[in-house]
Design an enzyme around this catalytic site. Structure first.
Site, mmCIF file in Angstrom:
data_model
loop_
_atom_site.group_PDB
_atom_site.id
_atom_site.type_symbol
_atom_site.label_atom_id
_atom_site.label_comp_id
_atom_site.label_asym_id
_atom_site.label_seq_id
_atom_site.Cartn_x
_atom_site.Cartn_y
_atom_site.Cartn_z
ATOM 1 N N LYS A 72 -2.334 8.383 4.736
ATOM 2 C CA LYS A 72 -1.773 7.741 3.544
ATOM 3 C C LYS A 72 -2.894 7.446 2.550
ATOM 4 C CE LYS A 72 0.832 3.497 2.359
ATOM 5 N NZ LYS A 72 -0.093 2.438 1.927
ATOM 6 N N TYR B 107 -5.195 0.305 10.069
ATOM 7 C CA TYR B 107 -6.514 0.151 9.448
ATOM 8 C C TYR B 107 -7.526 0.254 10.569
ATOM 9 C CZ TYR B 107 -4.535 -1.807 5.097
ATOM 10 O OH TYR B 107 -3.866 -2.005 3.928
HETATM 11 C C1 FNR Z 1 0.876 -3.008 0.384
HETATM 12 N N1 FNR Z 1 0.501 -1.755 0.845
HETATM 13 C C2 FNR Z 1 -0.048 -1.641 2.101
HETATM 14 N N2 FNR Z 1 -0.379 -0.413 2.599
HETATM 15 C C3 FNR Z 1 -0.879 -0.282 3.827
HETATM 16 O O1 FNR Z 1 -1.157 0.840 4.237
HETATM 17 N N3 FNR Z 1 -1.038 -1.376 4.623
HETATM 18 C C4 FNR Z 1 -0.743 -2.633 4.220
HETATM 19 O O2 FNR Z 1 -0.886 -3.601 4.967
HETATM 20 C C5 FNR Z 1 -0.253 -2.790 2.902
HETATM 21 N N4 FNR Z 1 0.053 -4.022 2.425
HETATM 22 C C6 FNR Z 1 0.640 -4.150 1.191
HETATM 23 C C7 FNR Z 1 1.016 -5.410 0.753
HETATM 24 C C8 FNR Z 1 1.663 -5.549 -0.458
HETATM 25 C C9 FNR Z 1 2.080 -6.911 -0.922
HETATM 26 C C10 FNR Z 1 1.945 -4.399 -1.264
HETATM 27 C C11 FNR Z 1 2.695 -4.514 -2.556
HETATM 28 C C12 FNR Z 1 1.551 -3.153 -0.829
HETATM 29 C C13 FNR Z 1 0.802 -0.538 0.063
HETATM 30 C C14 FNR Z 1 2.193 0.003 0.391
HETATM 31 O O3 FNR Z 1 2.223 0.604 1.652
HETATM 32 C C15 FNR Z 1 2.650 1.066 -0.613
HETATM 33 O O4 FNR Z 1 1.664 2.058 -0.730
HETATM 34 C C16 FNR Z 1 2.969 0.507 -1.987
HETATM 35 O O5 FNR Z 1 3.527 -0.777 -1.918
HETATM 36 C C17 FNR Z 1 3.937 1.432 -2.717
HETATM 37 O O6 FNR Z 1 4.116 1.046 -4.017
HETATM 38 P P1 FNR Z 1 5.342 0.144 -4.559
HETATM 39 O O7 FNR Z 1 6.631 0.691 -3.983
HETATM 40 O O8 FNR Z 1 5.045 -1.253 -4.149
HETATM 41 O O9 FNR Z 1 5.229 0.354 -6.036
#
Ligand code: FNR
Length: 343
Positions: A208, A110
């Site tokens: 992403k 980020y």
């Molecule tokens: C995330 N995701 C996420 N993405 C990212 O780029 N940085 C992050 O810190 C986080 N943190 C995060 C926390 C939690 C609790 C979730 C559920 C998701 C998004 C993650 O990388 C991914 O895109 C999704 O979780 C994919 O979908 P599914 O497999 O959870 O359905």
């Protein structure tokens, strides 16, 4: 509170349901009487061999699920010979994750208003042997996650930022995570700033959060090494499309020039098969990994990965495909496809 944080999506959670249900609307078209005596599900991602076309998605704060946090997840990734993306919001320092095992790791980034902090973390990741940077592009601000607002979600201190920035609670109104994000995230970061990112690292960069062909073309123009079709597990913009429903358009725009990965709603080996048939090189898994971690630490994550691998292997055998390269567009039928033949 932590369960809601893991399971929830934004606002009406329409996209959250759609991510899963859009997979249900795709059929797999098997070929029979193929010699499927030997199935090989291995592949490579950015040139790194991996046991299967699946990766661990970057998700924040694994210590909410298990006291060993990201270290347990990384050890499971190593044991399963799969790649792990470690979140910027890791609850373990990157160095600790790196030294815990020999998993291939990518670092998710980020961009903070304090660019120096983001730059420092990229450099720490590079020094610790991470192999790529995943720039999460769909989060200029945090989506409206209503469960977190109701619960007044409080994040624990993020050890990754020790000595850099305070991650203490900043408000008693609503989600502290959202308040922290709006205080720190740089909402002005845009395409032209990829030049800055390239100037601070030699690692390949993946973007992403791409959901449209237009953005896929922009990603090609700025010269990144890969695209991840993602809606952040439906936690950002509600009513954004299910990722699997836009994958093919993005793949067509990219024309094979860089790899395209997908995440969101992947829950079965058949889902992985469908994503590969529609042009993804691999998928990333978010929540199932977190739930495995919460249930049983390193073993739980291994179990989740192995279940998905076993399901994929079986699906490939039943569909008449021996290697991931054998999975083609002709092996699936989406709602937009014409019927196979007129009856
Ligand atoms: C995330 N995701 C996420 N993405 C990212 O780029 N940085 C992050 O810190 C986080 N943190 C995060 C926390 C939690 C609790 C979730 C559920 C998701 C998004 C993650 O990388 C991914 O895109 C999704 O979780 C994919 O979908 P599914 O497999 O959870 O359905």
């Amino acid at each position: 509170m932590y369960y809601d944080y893991y399971a929830g999506g934004a606002e009406d959670q329409y996209t959250l349901k759609e991510n899963v249900e859009a997979f249900h609307r795709i059929n797999i078209l098997p070929r029979v009487l193929v010699d499927v005596g030997k199935i090989d599900i291995s592949t490579s991602i950015l040139g790194y061999r991996t046991s299967a076309p699946l990766m661990i998605a970057p998700t924040g704060m694994h210590k909410l699920a298990h006291p060993e946090g990201e270290v347990a997840t990384a050890r499971a990734a190593a044991a399963c010979d799969t790649i792990m993306a470690v979140s910027f919001s890791s609850s373990c320092p990157l160095e600790e994750v790196a030294s815990s095992c020999n998993a291939i790791r990518f670092f998710q980034l980020y961009v903070y208003k304090r660019r120096d902090i983001s730059a420092l973390l990229v450099q720490r990741a590079e020094r610790s042997g991470f192999k790529a940077v995943i720039l999460t592009a769909d989060t200029p601000r945090l989506g409206r996650r209503e469960a977190d607002i109701k619960n007044k979600m409080i994040a624990p201190p993020l050890r990754n930022f020790d000595g850099l920035i305070s991650t203490d609670v900043v408000t008693d109104k609503g989600s502290n995570l959202a308040a922290y994000a709006s205080a720190t995230f740089d909402a002005s970061f845009c395409w032209k700033d990829i030049t800055w990112l390239k100037s601070i690292t030699n690692l390949p960069i993946l973007i992403k959060g791409v959901l449209t062909p237009e953005d896929a073309i922009k990603a090609l123009e700025v010269g990144v090494s890969g695209i991840i079709v993602s809606n952040h597990g439906a936690r950002q913009l509600d009513y954004s499309p299910a990722t699997i429903s836009v994958l093919e358009e993005v793949v067509e725009a990219v024309q094979g020039k860089i790899p395209v990965l997908l995440d969101g709603g992947v829950r079965r080996g058949t889902d992985i098969f469908k994503a590969l048939a529609l042009g993804a090189q691999a998928v990333m898994i978010g929540r199932p990994v977190l739930f495995g971690l919460a249930a049983n630490g390193e073993y739980g994550v291994k179990r989740v990965i192995n279940m998905l691998k076993e399901e994929l292997e079986l699906s490939m055998a039943l569909a008449g495909t021996c290697t991931v390269k054998d999975i083609t567009r002709g092996h699936v039928r989406t709602q937009h496809d014409r019927p196979l033949c007129k009856i």
